[in-house]
Design a protein around this motif. Structure first.
Motif, PDB file in Angstrom:
ATOM      1  N   LEU A 255      48.118  19.559  55.087  1.00  0.00           N
ATOM      2  CA  LEU A 255      47.344  18.517  55.770  1.00  0.00           C
ATOM      3  C   LEU A 255      46.773  19.026  57.085  1.00  0.00           C
ATOM      4  CD1 LEU A 255      49.755  15.482  55.200  1.00  0.00           C
ATOM      5  CD2 LEU A 255      47.596  15.930  54.022  1.00  0.00           C
ATOM      6  N   PRO A 256      45.648  18.487  57.512  1.00  0.00           N
ATOM      7  CA  PRO A 256      45.063  18.895  58.807  1.00  0.00           C
ATOM      8  C   PRO A 256      45.948  18.458  59.963  1.00  0.00           C
ATOM      9  CG  PRO A 256      43.885  17.003  57.886  1.00  0.00           C
ATOM     10  CD  PRO A 256      44.818  17.477  56.816  1.00  0.00           C
ATOM     11  N   GLY A 257      45.789  19.085  61.112  1.00  0.00           N
ATOM     12  CA  GLY A 257      46.660  18.837  62.256  1.00  0.00           C
ATOM     13  C   GLY A 257      46.318  17.595  63.048  1.00  0.00           C
ATOM     14  N   TYR A 258      46.255  16.456  62.367  1.00  0.00           N
ATOM     15  CA  TYR A 258      45.992  15.192  63.037  1.00  0.00           C
ATOM     16  C   TYR A 258      47.257  14.341  63.058  1.00  0.00           C
ATOM     17  CZ  TYR A 258      41.130  16.524  62.104  1.00  0.00           C
ATOM     18  OH  TYR A 258      39.942  17.199  62.034  1.00  0.00           O
ATOM     19  N   LEU A 259      47.301  13.370  63.970  1.00  0.00           N
ATOM     20  CA  LEU A 259      48.457  12.480  64.041  1.00  0.00           C
ATOM     21  C   LEU A 259      48.672  11.725  62.737  1.00  0.00           C
ATOM     22  CD1 LEU A 259      48.233  10.950  67.645  1.00  0.00           C
ATOM     23  CD2 LEU A 259      50.030  12.434  66.745  1.00  0.00           C
ATOM     24  N   ILE A 260      47.588  11.319  62.097  1.00  0.00           N
ATOM     25  CA  ILE A 260      47.717  10.568  60.848  1.00  0.00           C
ATOM     26  C   ILE A 260      48.402  11.403  59.772  1.00  0.00           C
ATOM     27  CG2 ILE A 260      45.473  11.223  59.896  1.00  0.00           C
ATOM     28  CD1 ILE A 260      47.196   7.759  59.705  1.00  0.00           C
ATOM     29  N   SER A 261      48.294  12.724  59.888  1.00  0.00           N
ATOM     30  CA  SER A 261      48.976  13.607  58.935  1.00  0.00           C
ATOM     31  C   SER A 261      50.487  13.497  59.093  1.00  0.00           C
ATOM     32  CB  SER A 261      48.525  15.056  59.134  1.00  0.00           C
ATOM     33  OG  SER A 261      47.137  15.199  58.896  1.00  0.00           O
ATOM     34  N   ASP A 262      50.959  13.356  60.344  1.00  0.00           N
ATOM     35  CA  ASP A 262      52.392  13.147  60.576  1.00  0.00           C
ATOM     36  C   ASP A 262      52.852  11.845  59.919  1.00  0.00           C
ATOM     37  OD1 ASP A 262      52.650  15.462  62.111  1.00  0.00           O
ATOM     38  OD2 ASP A 262      52.100  14.422  63.953  1.00  0.00           O
ATOM     39  N   PHE A 263      52.041  10.816  60.056  1.00  0.00           N
ATOM     40  CA  PHE A 263      52.349   9.521  59.444  1.00  0.00           C
ATOM     41  C   PHE A 263      52.482   9.677  57.929  1.00  0.00           C
ATOM     42  CE2 PHE A 263      50.886   5.629  57.343  1.00  0.00           C
ATOM     43  CZ  PHE A 263      51.707   4.670  57.935  1.00  0.00           C
ATOM     44  N   ILE A 264      51.526  10.354  57.305  1.00  0.00           N
ATOM     45  CA  ILE A 264      51.517  10.533  55.848  1.00  0.00           C
ATOM     46  C   ILE A 264      52.733  11.335  55.394  1.00  0.00           C
ATOM     47  CG2 ILE A 264      50.283  11.634  53.929  1.00  0.00           C
ATOM     48  CD1 ILE A 264      47.669  10.965  55.493  1.00  0.00           C
ATOM     49  N   ARG A 265      53.028  12.414  56.101  1.00  0.00           N
ATOM     50  CA  ARG A 265      54.178  13.259  55.730  1.00  0.00           C
ATOM     51  C   ARG A 265      55.464  12.447  55.691  1.00  0.00           C
ATOM     52  NH1 ARG A 265      56.056  17.671  58.930  1.00  0.00           N
ATOM     53  NH2 ARG A 265      55.019  16.769  60.747  1.00  0.00           N
ATOM     54  N   TYR A 266      55.666  11.633  56.707  1.00  0.00           N
ATOM     55  CA  TYR A 266      56.931  10.898  56.798  1.00  0.00           C
ATOM     56  C   TYR A 266      56.977   9.695  55.871  1.00  0.00           C
ATOM     57  CZ  TYR A 266      58.873  13.928  60.315  1.00  0.00           C
ATOM     58  OH  TYR A 266      59.406  15.024  60.952  1.00  0.00           O
ATOM     59  N   VAL A 267      55.813   9.170  55.483  1.00  0.00           N
ATOM     60  CA  VAL A 267      55.787   8.157  54.416  1.00  0.00           C
ATOM     61  C   VAL A 267      56.344   8.779  53.140  1.00  0.00           C
ATOM     62  CG1 VAL A 267      54.298   6.855  52.850  1.00  0.00           C
ATOM     63  CG2 VAL A 267      53.896   6.732  55.307  1.00  0.00           C
ATOM     64  N   PHE A 268      55.887   9.983  52.816  1.00  0.00           N
ATOM     65  CA  PHE A 268      56.327  10.657  51.597  1.00  0.00           C
ATOM     66  C   PHE A 268      57.814  11.037  51.661  1.00  0.00           C
ATOM     67  CE2 PHE A 268      51.792  11.284  50.651  1.00  0.00           C
ATOM     68  CZ  PHE A 268      51.786  10.991  49.292  1.00  0.00           C
ATOM     69  N   ILE A 269      58.281  11.448  52.836  1.00  0.00           N
ATOM     70  CA  ILE A 269      59.709  11.774  52.979  1.00  0.00           C
ATOM     71  C   ILE A 269      60.557  10.542  52.703  1.00  0.00           C
ATOM     72  CG2 ILE A 269      61.512  12.352  54.660  1.00  0.00           C
ATOM     73  CD1 ILE A 269      59.500  14.302  55.946  1.00  0.00           C
ATOM     74  N   ALA A 270      60.187   9.400  53.292  1.00  0.00           N
ATOM     75  CA  ALA A 270      60.951   8.170  53.100  1.00  0.00           C
ATOM     76  C   ALA A 270      60.876   7.683  51.656  1.00  0.00           C
ATOM     77  CB  ALA A 270      60.441   7.090  54.052  1.00  0.00           C
ATOM     78  N   LEU A 271      59.696   7.798  51.033  1.00  0.00           N
ATOM     79  CA  LEU A 271      59.555   7.396  49.632  1.00  0.00           C
ATOM     80  C   LEU A 271      60.394   8.285  48.712  1.00  0.00           C
ATOM     81  CD1 LEU A 271      55.737   6.563  49.337  1.00  0.00           C
ATOM     82  CD2 LEU A 271      57.652   4.964  49.116  1.00  0.00           C
TER      83      LEU A 271
END
Length: 290
Positions: A255-271
């Motif tokens: 993912l690109p180095g944007y804040l929203i990428s951090d959000f997406i990564r951790y959504v997937f970790i929790a899922l």
């Protein structure tokens, strides 16, 4: 308000505590402070949820994650600067001190964690161990020069209040059976993404969002049974944590180095932790049948 939170008495206390500094205490403080960090919480909640008590794992996860959302929102609102660079104060393990200063995220996290454990298990050992760890983590943040005493006190107070609130919310969810009501929490979290532009807020927001969605899906459709043999539990942890690390590191590279990428990564970790792993464990037959 900021002047009150950064007044001279805080600096004097930090300098006094750091006057006892030595290499042994430095190492001890760095080890203790890790008990208030992401890796520790992910591992413990994974063990609880996958291997010990799913019901308590959900409650503890919700309480801790929502507390850290509160912490991020307060930090982003008050914007109290860190103590870094203050003359006479040295700073260690600075990489763990991201974002603003008040309230202490490590202290609030560890206080939320252990107060939740105390209030739900009600065992004498949990009170003794919990109180000692809360005090030590709070002191470690001051000793390491990353927080003021008022930050630590604030973290403890907000955590104690929030554990009471979160327990009431989860009691209602279990009594009513209306778990979908948790989706309401996602609305202010998403709005907060446009207000609080910080790495910590985005990661914990993603985790809460994934956790809530995963909680609803798992309890409704998967109905995972956490009981298994010792070997089965070891296998679950190896597989589960390996994929957590793969998502965390792999998606960061993709993912690109944007804040929203951090959000997406951790959504997937929790899922993965709430839906993906339990589903895989059932398919592999390493859990007990209902």
């Amino acid at each position: 308000m900021t002047d009150f939170l950064t007044n001279d008495i805080n600096i004097k206390i930090i300098k006094f505590i750091q006057s006892f500094s030595n290499p042994i205490l430095d190492r001890f403080a760095e080890l203790i402070t890790m008990m208030g960090e992401e890796a520790f919480f992910i591992l413990v909640i994974a063990i609880l949820f996958w291997c010990v008590n799913k019901k308590f794992g959900y409650r503890l996860g919700f309480t801790l994650l929502s507390s850290m959302i509160l912490n991020g929102a307060i930090k982003g609102t008050l914007k109290v600067p860190r103590v870094f660079g203050t003359e006479g104060i040295r700073t260690l393990r600075i990489e763990t001190a991201t974002g603003y200063s008040f309230p202490s995220g490590h202290t609030q996290g560890v206080t939320t964690f252990w107060t939740s454990v105390m209030s739900n298990l009600k065992r004498r050992w949990t009170y003794v161990v919990g109180i000692i760890i809360i005090i030590l983590v709070g002191l470690s943040r001051i000793y390491l020069g990353v927080h003021r005493p008022v930050d630590v006190i604030g973290g403890i107070i907000f955590a104690l209040i929030w554990v009471v609130v979160a327990n009431k919310i989860f009691d209602y969810l279990e009594y009513s059976g209306n778990k979908e009501i948790l989706l309401i929490f996602i609305i202010p979290i998403i709005i907060g993404l446009f207000v609080f532009k910080g790495h910590d807020y985005y990661t914990v927001s993603g985790t809460v969002t994934g956790f809530v969605i995963g909680y609803i899906i798992e309890t409704k459709y998967i109905k995972f049974n956490e009981k298994a043999s010792v070997l089965g539990n070891i296998l679950k942890l190896i597989l589960g944590i390996a994929v957590v690390l793969l998502i965390k590191v792999g998606l960061k590279k993709i993912l690109p180095g944007y804040l929203i990428s951090d959000f997406i990564r951790y959504v997937f970790i929790a899922l993965w932790m709430t839906v993906g792993a339990p589903y895989l464990f059932k398919k592999l037959g390493i859990v007990a049948s209902h």
